[in-house]
Design an enzyme around this catalytic site. Structure first.
Site, PDB file in Angstrom:
ATOM      1  N   CYS A   1       0.812  -1.221   0.000  1.00  0.00           N
ATOM      2  CA  CYS A   1       0.000   0.000   0.000  1.00  0.00           C
ATOM      3  C   CYS A   1       0.849   1.276   0.000  1.00  0.00           C
ATOM      4  O   CYS A   1       0.598   2.206  -0.766  1.00  0.00           O
ATOM      5  CB  CYS A   1      -0.921   0.034   1.213  1.00  0.00           C
ATOM      6  SG  CYS A   1      -1.587  -1.557   1.692  1.00  0.00           S
TER       7      CYS A   1
ATOM      8  N   ARG B   1       6.202 -11.420   5.790  1.00  0.00           N
ATOM      9  CA  ARG B   1       5.758 -11.213   7.169  1.00  0.00           C
ATOM     10  C   ARG B   1       6.304 -12.337   8.023  1.00  0.00           C
ATOM     11  O   ARG B   1       6.298 -13.501   7.612  1.00  0.00           O
ATOM     12  CB  ARG B   1       4.225 -11.190   7.257  1.00  0.00           C
ATOM     13  CG  ARG B   1       3.643  -9.937   6.665  1.00  0.00           C
ATOM     14  CD  ARG B   1       2.145  -9.873   6.784  1.00  0.00           C
ATOM     15  NE  ARG B   1       1.624  -8.926   5.799  1.00  0.00           N
ATOM     16  CZ  ARG B   1       0.347  -8.797   5.470  1.00  0.00           C
ATOM     17  NH1 ARG B   1      -0.560  -9.560   6.068  1.00  0.00           N
ATOM     18  NH2 ARG B   1      -0.031  -7.930   4.565  1.00  0.00           N
TER      19      ARG B   1
ATOM     20  N   GLN C   1       1.073 -11.037  -3.499  1.00  0.00           N
ATOM     21  CA  GLN C   1      -0.345 -10.670  -3.610  1.00  0.00           C
ATOM     22  C   GLN C   1      -0.649 -10.221  -5.033  1.00  0.00           C
ATOM     23  O   GLN C   1       0.206  -9.613  -5.679  1.00  0.00           O
ATOM     24  CB  GLN C   1      -0.659  -9.487  -2.690  1.00  0.00           C
ATOM     25  CG  GLN C   1      -0.523  -9.786  -1.224  1.00  0.00           C
ATOM     26  CD  GLN C   1      -0.749  -8.533  -0.379  1.00  0.00           C
ATOM     27  OE1 GLN C   1      -0.337  -7.444  -0.748  1.00  0.00           O
ATOM     28  NE2 GLN C   1      -1.409  -8.705   0.746  1.00  0.00           N
TER      29      GLN C   1
ATOM     30  N   ASP D   1      -2.108  -7.663  -5.904  1.00  0.00           N
ATOM     31  CA  ASP D   1      -2.579  -6.473  -5.214  1.00  0.00           C
ATOM     32  C   ASP D   1      -3.026  -5.395  -6.197  1.00  0.00           C
ATOM     33  O   ASP D   1      -2.601  -5.378  -7.350  1.00  0.00           O
ATOM     34  CB  ASP D   1      -1.433  -5.938  -4.347  1.00  0.00           C
ATOM     35  CG  ASP D   1      -1.956  -5.232  -3.105  1.00  0.00           C
ATOM     36  OD1 ASP D   1      -3.186  -5.090  -2.975  1.00  0.00           O
ATOM     37  OD2 ASP D   1      -1.123  -4.819  -2.276  1.00  0.00           O
TER      38      ASP D   1
ATOM     39  N   HIS E   1      -4.468  -1.041  -6.008  1.00  0.00           N
ATOM     40  CA  HIS E   1      -4.988   0.110  -5.269  1.00  0.00           C
ATOM     41  C   HIS E   1      -5.585   1.087  -6.259  1.00  0.00           C
ATOM     42  O   HIS E   1      -4.956   1.408  -7.267  1.00  0.00           O
ATOM     43  CB  HIS E   1      -3.874   0.783  -4.469  1.00  0.00           C
ATOM     44  CG  HIS E   1      -3.347  -0.088  -3.373  1.00  0.00           C
ATOM     45  ND1 HIS E   1      -2.237  -0.882  -3.525  1.00  0.00           N
ATOM     46  CD2 HIS E   1      -3.815  -0.324  -2.124  1.00  0.00           C
ATOM     47  CE1 HIS E   1      -2.028  -1.563  -2.407  1.00  0.00           C
ATOM     48  NE2 HIS E   1      -2.969  -1.257  -1.542  1.00  0.00           N
TER      49      HIS E   1
ATOM     50  N   LYS F   1     -15.248  -2.769   4.585  1.00  0.00           N
ATOM     51  CA  LYS F   1     -14.597  -3.772   3.745  1.00  0.00           C
ATOM     52  C   LYS F   1     -15.582  -4.845   3.305  1.00  0.00           C
ATOM     53  O   LYS F   1     -16.491  -5.205   4.043  1.00  0.00           O
ATOM     54  CB  LYS F   1     -13.483  -4.391   4.577  1.00  0.00           C
ATOM     55  CG  LYS F   1     -12.901  -5.676   4.027  1.00  0.00           C
ATOM     56  CD  LYS F   1     -11.782  -6.160   4.931  1.00  0.00           C
ATOM     57  CE  LYS F   1     -11.697  -7.670   4.901  1.00  0.00           C
ATOM     58  NZ  LYS F   1     -10.632  -8.177   5.766  1.00  0.00           N
TER      59      LYS F   1
ATOM     60  N   HIS G   1      -8.246  -0.731  -1.547  1.00  0.00           N
ATOM     61  CA  HIS G   1      -7.294  -1.843  -1.618  1.00  0.00           C
ATOM     62  C   HIS G   1      -8.085  -3.049  -2.089  1.00  0.00           C
ATOM     63  O   HIS G   1      -9.147  -3.334  -1.546  1.00  0.00           O
ATOM     64  CB  HIS G   1      -6.732  -2.222  -0.242  1.00  0.00           C
ATOM     65  CG  HIS G   1      -6.191  -1.100   0.567  1.00  0.00           C
ATOM     66  ND1 HIS G   1      -4.854  -0.952   0.815  1.00  0.00           N
ATOM     67  CD2 HIS G   1      -6.802  -0.087   1.218  1.00  0.00           C
ATOM     68  CE1 HIS G   1      -4.664   0.097   1.591  1.00  0.00           C
ATOM     69  NE2 HIS G   1      -5.832   0.638   1.851  1.00  0.00           N
TER      70      HIS G   1
HETATM   71 ZN    ZN Z   1      -3.290  -2.092   0.283  1.00  0.00          ZN
END
Ligand code: ZN
Ligand code: ZN
Length: 642
Positions: free
Chosen positions: A335, A364, A382, A384, A386, A465, A511
């Site tokens: 992010c 992580r 991910q 991912d 945004h 979310k 996200h």
């Molecule tokens: Zn994010």
């Protein structure tokens, strides 16, 4: 005597005398309920029915028809295990034996056990169940409790640590057996209908590797024998589908000791991953995302303004270290980097939505005990994305993402469940924007005709979310994608766009992940398909089986002339056709082409699929077009060649 008030699940209040127990409260509500009471849930904790209530307590009564009853039954089963163990191994030292999500475990010291020993303990446990021993709570004073555990320092340590302030210590007894315990328990050992010991592993006392290694015995229990049988069947089915086992058999990936929690994709596994990446990339294009790439290595200060540093670093989940007097870290999420890419540009209201996607690799520091194949890892990528949008674009943005998600999961034959998480107590951002955003999410879900559960107050502090869960072939639910609105990062990083009024305005950040992470998603689909991947994903799509070595030349000709666009192998070992077919089935290959002298003469093939459907005298070009269409359609199963 003074009075206390407790709150019941329906919100009503009950007045009780001070010192009243859970059981007293149940009898106060009604004598039937009083007699049925097994335990209580007080302020969210499962407690013994003899527990005293405090003023203002939120109380739920647990009876045999409550969900919590199974936990109580299973903890009682842990005592039955311990009793059986002590009958057979008086020298074994007991430590702790809690219930778990699907059974119980007991950590013990001083005995080595194998599978056969477990079977003998299980038999003894069934004797104890048949004896139908009453399970009764009693108390000992502190000194006496220490005497009982003169030769069990683990229990003494529990007394020291967890019962430090208690003068009177709670024990449970059943027959000749007793155990230091807070409860709760069922009334008698006979209430256990089905009991099984499942496995043995090691565990450090108190989870600390500087301590002694204990033997952990896992077991489970149910109210009936039938429920146990069903559970064992499901468990066996899950074991057969275990992605670690199939991953090894199909040579998909490995997670070696030198890279704990970090998968190595082998060529076969990487083939699947590339197909997934290509697919998601095409969906990102459809959704108007621009692909970016951002680094794994960053200064730790990157994550300070966004608040991620506090969250991840303090939880010990971030890989971070000092180098040349500067703290560096591996990114735990993408992010902040994407926000940076937004921030170095000047956008106007007409440019929004601005969308960035990345197959972003993050790290992580999951605890080593939590790691589990591809499902719980330390390094993951991910899919991912945004999006930075105006407030009036929320509904449209969410709608298009939901639409794509619905489409994607259909191609994996996964049922999807949606969960809407709404504003909690610690929320940032005005009530107005939360209402507007939550309304937009609801709106988007309903206009897609999607059913969803609302989880009131469950959202992270920064925005509402939509959580996406997939239900697999054997009914297990997996959390995968998310669509999350964020009012916090744009505020904290002072992200802006220029509005129609020429003034700076605050965008909303979205996200979203469509598959979640490639690792976890791979793990899930390996188990879901049990290795029988749809043809578009299968590492090997077609295997040509020459009837004899004489037909290998024809097989090669087919492969080169007609099937060059597919993943085709030739089985050239000098085996019987029967054995070749069997091997191809074992390797989960969707299509087998059997070619002998007849086929070679006629210039045709015999097609078999892994569903064991067969067709002879097939024109190769017909088969090629069939395969093309099936892959293009991303069909779940091989489609029958008409
Ligand atoms: Zn994010
Ligand atoms: Zn107990």
């Amino acid at each position: 005597m003074s009075q206390i008030t407790v709150v019941l699940p329906d919100g009503s209040e009950l007045e009780l005398e001070e010192g009243a127990t859970v059981e007293d409260a149940a009898f106060e509500i009604g004598p039937g309920l009083g007699r049925d009471t097994v335990a209580g849930v007080v302020d969210g904790d499962l407690v013994d029915k003899a527990s005293e209530l405090h003023d203002g307590a939120k109380l739920e009564i647990v009876t045999p028809s409550s969900d919590e009853y199974l936990d109580v039954l299973r903890h009682s089963a842990a005592h039955v295990f311990a009793q059986a163990l002590q009958r057979l191994y008086p020298e074994a030292r007991l430590t702790i034996g809690p219930w778990t999500d699907d059974g119980f475990y007991y950590d013990i010291y001083g005995v080595e056990l194998d599978e056969e020993d477990l079977a003998a303990i299980e038999d003894e446990a069934y004797d104890i169940i048949d004896e139908d021993l009453a399970i009764e709570r009693f108390e000992r004073d502190r000194e006496e409790a220490f005497e009982v555990y003169e030769d069990n320092r683990f229990k003494r340590e529990i007394l020291d640590d967890e019962a430090a302030d208690e003068e009177s210590i709670s024990f449970y007894e059943q027959g000749e057996f007793e155990d230091l315990c807070r409860g709760p328990h069922v009334e008698s050992t006979g209430e256990i209908g089905g009991f099984a010991l499942l496995s043995i592993s090691g565990a450090y006392w108190r989870g600390d590797e500087d301590n002694e290694m204990l033997t952990r015995v896992y077991g489970t229990a149910f109210e009936s024998e039938e429920e146990l049988e069903e559970f064992l069947e499901r468990r066996e089915e899950a074991e057969e589908r275990d992605h670690r086992k199939i991953g090894q058999e199909m040579d998909l990936f490995s997670i070696p000791d030198h890279s704990p929690g970090c998968a190595h994709y082998h060529p076969n596994g990487m083939t699947i991953r590339r197909e997934l990446e290509d697919y998601i990339r095409s969906k990102n294009d459809e959704l108007g995302y621009d692909e970016v790439w951002t680094p794994e290595l960053n200064k730790a200060e990157l994550w300070k303004p966004t608040g991620h540093y506090d969250t991840f670093k303090e939880a010990g989940e971030m890989f971070a270290w000092e180098q040349d007097d500067t703290e560096y870290g591996l990114k735990p999420m993408n992010c902040a980097n994407h926000a940076h890419v937004y921030d170095v540009h000047q956008y106007s209201y007409r440019d929004l939505p601005v969308r960035f996607s990345e197959f972003g690799t993050c790290y992580r520091n999951e605890q080593s005990g939590e790691l589990s194949g591809l499902l719980r890892v330390r390094g993951f990528t991910q899919d991912d994305g945004h999006a930075f949008i105006r407030k009036d674009q929320i509904r449209g943005e969410i709608l298009s993402v939901l639409d794509v998600i619905d489409d994607i999961y259909g191609h994996f034959d996964l049922d999807v469940q949606y969960k809407l998480e709404t504003k909690g107590d610690d929320a940032v951002g005005s009530d107005e924007i939360w209402e507007q955003a939550t309304g937009a999410l609801k709106d988007a879900l309903s206009s897609e005709g999607l059913d969803y559960d609302v989880e009131e107050g469950e959202a992270a502090f920064y925005g509402p979310k939509i959580g996406i869960n997939a239900v697999d072939a054997i009914g297990r639910e997996w959390t995968i994608g998310t669509v999350q609105l964020d009012f916090n990062i744009p505020e904290r990083l002072d992200l802006t766009y220029t509005g129609e009024d020429n003034e700076p305005h605050r965008p909303v950040m979205v996200h979203r992940a469509l598959l979640g992470t490639f690792e976890r998603f791979m793990g899930i689909i390996i188990e879901h398909f049990k290795g029988n991947f749809p043809t578009w994903l299968a590492p090997e799509q077609v295997r040509i089986l020459p009837v004899s070595d004489d037909n290998i030349g024809y097989a090669k000709q087919l492969q080169n002339r007609y099937l060059g666009d597919f993943r085709v192998e030739i089985e050239d070992r000098s085996w019987t056709v029967g054995k070749k077919i069997q091997q191809a089935h074992d390797d989960n290959v969707p299509y087998m082409l059997v070619v002998g002298d007849n086929e070679e003469e006629a210039g045709t093939i015999s097609v078999r699929d892994r569903e064991e459907r067969e067709r002879d005298d097939v024109n190769v070009e017909t088969f090629r077009d069939h395969l093309d269409a099936e892959i293009e359609a991303k069909a779940i199963e091989p489609t029958f060649l008409e």
